[in-house]
Design a protein around this motif. Structure first.
Motif, PDB file in Angstrom:
ATOM      1  N   GLY A   1       0.887  -0.994  -0.014  1.00  0.00           N
ATOM      2  CA  GLY A   1      -0.139   0.049   0.040  1.00  0.00           C
ATOM      3  C   GLY A   1       0.929   1.364  -0.030  1.00  0.00           C
ATOM      4  O   GLY A   1       0.427   2.107  -0.805  1.00  0.00           O
ATOM      5  N   ILE A   2       1.994   1.290   0.761  1.00  0.00           N
ATOM      6  CA  ILE A   2       2.717   2.505   0.849  1.00  0.00           C
ATOM      7  C   ILE A   2       3.412   2.614  -0.633  1.00  0.00           C
ATOM      8  O   ILE A   2       3.699   3.746  -0.840  1.00  0.00           O
ATOM      9  CB  ILE A   2       3.896   2.294   1.854  1.00  0.00           C
ATOM     10  N   LYS A   3       4.011   1.555  -1.078  1.00  0.00           N
ATOM     11  CA  LYS A   3       4.665   1.734  -2.396  1.00  0.00           C
ATOM     12  C   LYS A   3       3.707   2.292  -3.551  1.00  0.00           C
ATOM     13  O   LYS A   3       4.005   3.113  -4.566  1.00  0.00           O
ATOM     14  CB  LYS A   3       5.011   0.386  -2.781  1.00  0.00           C
ATOM     15  N   ALA A   4       2.243   2.153  -3.472  1.00  0.00           N
ATOM     16  CA  ALA A   4       1.284   2.202  -4.213  1.00  0.00           C
ATOM     17  C   ALA A   4       1.126   3.614  -4.028  1.00  0.00           C
ATOM     18  O   ALA A   4       0.917   4.378  -5.099  1.00  0.00           O
ATOM     19  CB  ALA A   4       0.263   1.448  -4.326  1.00  0.00           C
TER      20      ALA A   4
ATOM     21  N   GLY B   1      -1.184  -7.644  -3.356  1.00  0.00           N
ATOM     22  CA  GLY B   1       0.280  -7.432  -3.747  1.00  0.00           C
ATOM     23  C   GLY B   1       0.805  -6.811  -4.875  1.00  0.00           C
ATOM     24  O   GLY B   1       1.790  -6.458  -5.266  1.00  0.00           O
ATOM     25  N   ASN B   2      -0.614  -6.378  -5.768  1.00  0.00           N
ATOM     26  CA  ASN B   2      -0.311  -5.806  -7.083  1.00  0.00           C
ATOM     27  C   ASN B   2      -0.168  -4.301  -6.656  1.00  0.00           C
ATOM     28  O   ASN B   2      -1.117  -3.372  -6.646  1.00  0.00           O
ATOM     29  CB  ASN B   2      -1.548  -6.186  -7.953  1.00  0.00           C
ATOM     30  N   ILE B   3       1.127  -3.598  -6.828  1.00  0.00           N
ATOM     31  CA  ILE B   3       1.255  -2.159  -6.303  1.00  0.00           C
ATOM     32  C   ILE B   3       0.820  -1.456  -7.444  1.00  0.00           C
ATOM     33  O   ILE B   3       0.131  -0.435  -7.234  1.00  0.00           O
ATOM     34  CB  ILE B   3       2.748  -2.045  -6.061  1.00  0.00           C
ATOM     35  N   GLU B   4       1.029  -1.638  -8.942  1.00  0.00           N
ATOM     36  CA  GLU B   4       0.776  -0.972  -9.859  1.00  0.00           C
ATOM     37  C   GLU B   4      -0.951  -0.713 -10.016  1.00  0.00           C
ATOM     38  O   GLU B   4      -1.458   0.265 -10.285  1.00  0.00           O
ATOM     39  CB  GLU B   4       1.335  -1.476 -11.214  1.00  0.00           C
ATOM     40  N   GLN B   5      -1.479  -1.800  -9.872  1.00  0.00           N
ATOM     41  CA  GLN B   5      -2.829  -1.875  -9.864  1.00  0.00           C
ATOM     42  C   GLN B   5      -3.425  -1.203  -8.728  1.00  0.00           C
ATOM     43  O   GLN B   5      -4.479  -0.362  -9.175  1.00  0.00           O
ATOM     44  CB  GLN B   5      -3.394  -3.426 -10.002  1.00  0.00           C
ATOM     45  N   THR B   6      -3.041  -1.380  -7.778  1.00  0.00           N
ATOM     46  CA  THR B   6      -3.444  -0.476  -6.582  1.00  0.00           C
ATOM     47  C   THR B   6      -3.516   1.146  -6.826  1.00  0.00           C
ATOM     48  O   THR B   6      -4.294   1.779  -6.607  1.00  0.00           O
ATOM     49  CB  THR B   6      -2.915  -1.011  -5.172  1.00  0.00           C
ATOM     50  N   ALA B   7      -2.341   1.546  -7.284  1.00  0.00           N
ATOM     51  CA  ALA B   7      -2.003   2.800  -7.619  1.00  0.00           C
ATOM     52  C   ALA B   7      -2.814   3.287  -8.647  1.00  0.00           C
ATOM     53  O   ALA B   7      -3.383   4.467  -8.474  1.00  0.00           O
ATOM     54  CB  ALA B   7      -0.541   3.099  -8.178  1.00  0.00           C
ATOM     55  N   ASP B   8      -3.227   2.472  -9.635  1.00  0.00           N
ATOM     56  CA  ASP B   8      -4.086   3.004 -10.846  1.00  0.00           C
ATOM     57  C   ASP B   8      -5.529   3.269 -10.302  1.00  0.00           C
ATOM     58  O   ASP B   8      -6.106   3.945 -10.806  1.00  0.00           O
ATOM     59  CB  ASP B   8      -3.978   1.832 -11.815  1.00  0.00           C
ATOM     60  N   LYS B   9      -5.884   2.307  -9.564  1.00  0.00           N
ATOM     61  CA  LYS B   9      -7.354   2.392  -8.947  1.00  0.00           C
ATOM     62  C   LYS B   9      -7.366   3.693  -8.224  1.00  0.00           C
ATOM     63  O   LYS B   9      -8.605   4.283  -8.019  1.00  0.00           O
ATOM     64  CB  LYS B   9      -7.847   1.175  -7.997  1.00  0.00           C
ATOM     65  N   ILE B  10      -6.471   3.897  -7.314  1.00  0.00           N
ATOM     66  CA  ILE B  10      -6.675   5.209  -6.606  1.00  0.00           C
ATOM     67  C   ILE B  10      -6.508   6.213  -7.500  1.00  0.00           C
ATOM     68  O   ILE B  10      -7.308   7.310  -7.275  1.00  0.00           O
ATOM     69  CB  ILE B  10      -5.523   5.232  -5.659  1.00  0.00           C
ATOM     70  N   CYS B  11      -5.636   6.328  -8.276  1.00  0.00           N
ATOM     71  CA  CYS B  11      -5.467   7.413  -9.504  1.00  0.00           C
ATOM     72  C   CYS B  11      -6.849   7.721 -10.244  1.00  0.00           C
ATOM     73  O   CYS B  11      -7.275   8.826 -10.480  1.00  0.00           O
ATOM     74  CB  CYS B  11      -4.580   7.128 -10.383  1.00  0.00           C
ATOM     75  N   TYR B  12      -7.593   6.606 -10.589  1.00  0.00           N
ATOM     76  CA  TYR B  12      -9.036   6.600 -11.337  1.00  0.00           C
ATOM     77  C   TYR B  12      -9.821   7.261 -10.437  1.00  0.00           C
ATOM     78  O   TYR B  12     -10.686   7.929 -11.037  1.00  0.00           O
ATOM     79  CB  TYR B  12      -9.236   5.222 -11.490  1.00  0.00           C
TER      80      TYR B  12
END
Length: 357
Positions: free
Chosen positions: A208-211, A306-317
């Motif tokens: 989560g922190i990395k995302a 564990g999917n950092i990029e997917q988590t970041a993308d959903k937050i950005c969305y």
């Protein structure tokens, strides 16, 4: 009731910090007490398969020194009694009408008790296979003359494969008087995100922190409020504020537009439901413990654990599509209103009365 029905809650140990599974047991204790039951809490000093920091004699001395002052994180009714016992054996356990235990090892020990200690309820709050002993875990579902109460439907599906005992689904509850909308969902900054932090690897906090670091690079306005029972993790940037044991968690949820849950496993995901009660749009891992309330695109956005990029993308969305953020938050807030403590306790009261008939 001519005589109050006695209920004895058997806990695995005495927690010094807030913990979700214990809070559930404590809420049941308090609320069943309000319904007129005689409630006692029992804490064994020794539980099989429990990993302890100190040897038995030191733990025993600490129970004498501390008493029950370490219960301060939860406000019990004064009429509720408590005791420490050396272990879960007939000679140490109070007689009762009903005995309720949680965690598979505690339940197995409860299964050895005589009928005078009460008719048995196994409160199953998760698929507790993270430290092995799956054979014993499955055996705990099959204790003779025990009712298995599961907090989520997926747990019922697992349990019924291993027992013919009665299984009752009672979803966990949220105290809607504490966790409620206090800040208009539309007016929240879309750049505000909340997250729970845990040192336990299965909670996925590092991902989560990395995302969030990825999101910060895309949106410099991002501000994060993180909370937990553990000390503040080292190396947090200044745009993440950390609160250890926040006094007003509802206010923290209400200050933020988005909440993220990064867990690899959850029994029921109470924290995410609390966030929904308080108007957050939730980004959560696609796990069974989120299944009962996280519906993709309707009440939450789901990501693979564990999917950092997917988590970041959903937050950005959600940041970029504020109308959808508001829609999801409102739909989730409406959906989770059925997860209230009054509903859970009413169901548990029915289970107890039926057992005693």
């Amino acid at each position: 009731m001519d005589r109050k029905i006695k209920i004895n809650f058997i806990l695995p140990f005495k927690p010094r910090r807030p913990a979700g599974g214990f809070r559930v047991m404590y809420e049941y204790a308090n609320r069943l007490y309000e319904k007129g039951y005689d409630i006692h809490l029992t804490y064994p000093i020794k539980t099989q398969f429990m990993k302890y920091r100190f040897p038995y004699i030191i733990r025993y001395i600490l129970t004498i020194i501390e008493g029950f002052r370490t219960s301060m994180w939860f406000d019990f009714h004064k009429g509720i009694t408590m005791s420490y016992v050396p272990q879960i054996k007939d000679k140490y356990i109070n007689d009762a009408d009903i005995i309720i235990a949680t965690w598979w090892s505690t339940v197995l020990e409860m299964g050895t008790l005589s009928l005078t200690k009460g008719k048995k309820i196994n409160l199953i709050q998760g698929f507790e296979n993270w430290e092995g002993h799956e054979d014993l875990l499955y055996a705990s579902y099959n204790i003779k003359d025990t009712v298995n109460v599961v907090v989520a439907s997926y747990l019922g599906d697992i349990v019924k494969k291993h027992t013919d005992n009665k299984i009752v689904l009672i979803n966990n509850g949220v105290n809607e008087k504490v966790f409620r909308l206090q800040n208009n969902i539309e007016n929240r900054s879309p750049y505000s995100v909340a997250m729970i932090y845990s040192e336990q690897k299965i909670k996925g906090s590092e991902y989560g922190i990395k995302a969030l670091n990825i999101v910060k690079k895309r949106f410099p306005e991002l501000h994060v409020e993180m909370f937990g029972v553990y000390p503040e993790p080292s190396g947090l940037p200044n745009w993440i504020n950390y609160y250890r044991n926040p006094e007003n968690l509802s206010a923290l949820y209400n200050r933020n537009a988005i909440f993220i849950s990064n867990s690899f496993t959850e029994g029921f995901g109470l924290v995410s439901i609390e966030a929904m009660f308080c108007g957050c749009a939730v980004v959560a891992t696609n796990i069974l413990g989120h299944k009962n309330f996280c519906i993709e695109g309707e009440t939450a956005l789901l990501v693979e654990p564990g999917n950092i990029e997917q988590t970041a993308d959903k937050i950005c969305y959600l940041i970029e599509n504020d109308n959808h953020r508001v829609k999801i938050a409102k739909q989730a807030n409406k959906f989770v209103q059925k997860f209230k403590w009054e509903n859970a306790v009413s169901r548990m009261d029915d289970v107890i009365q039926n057992i005693l008939k």
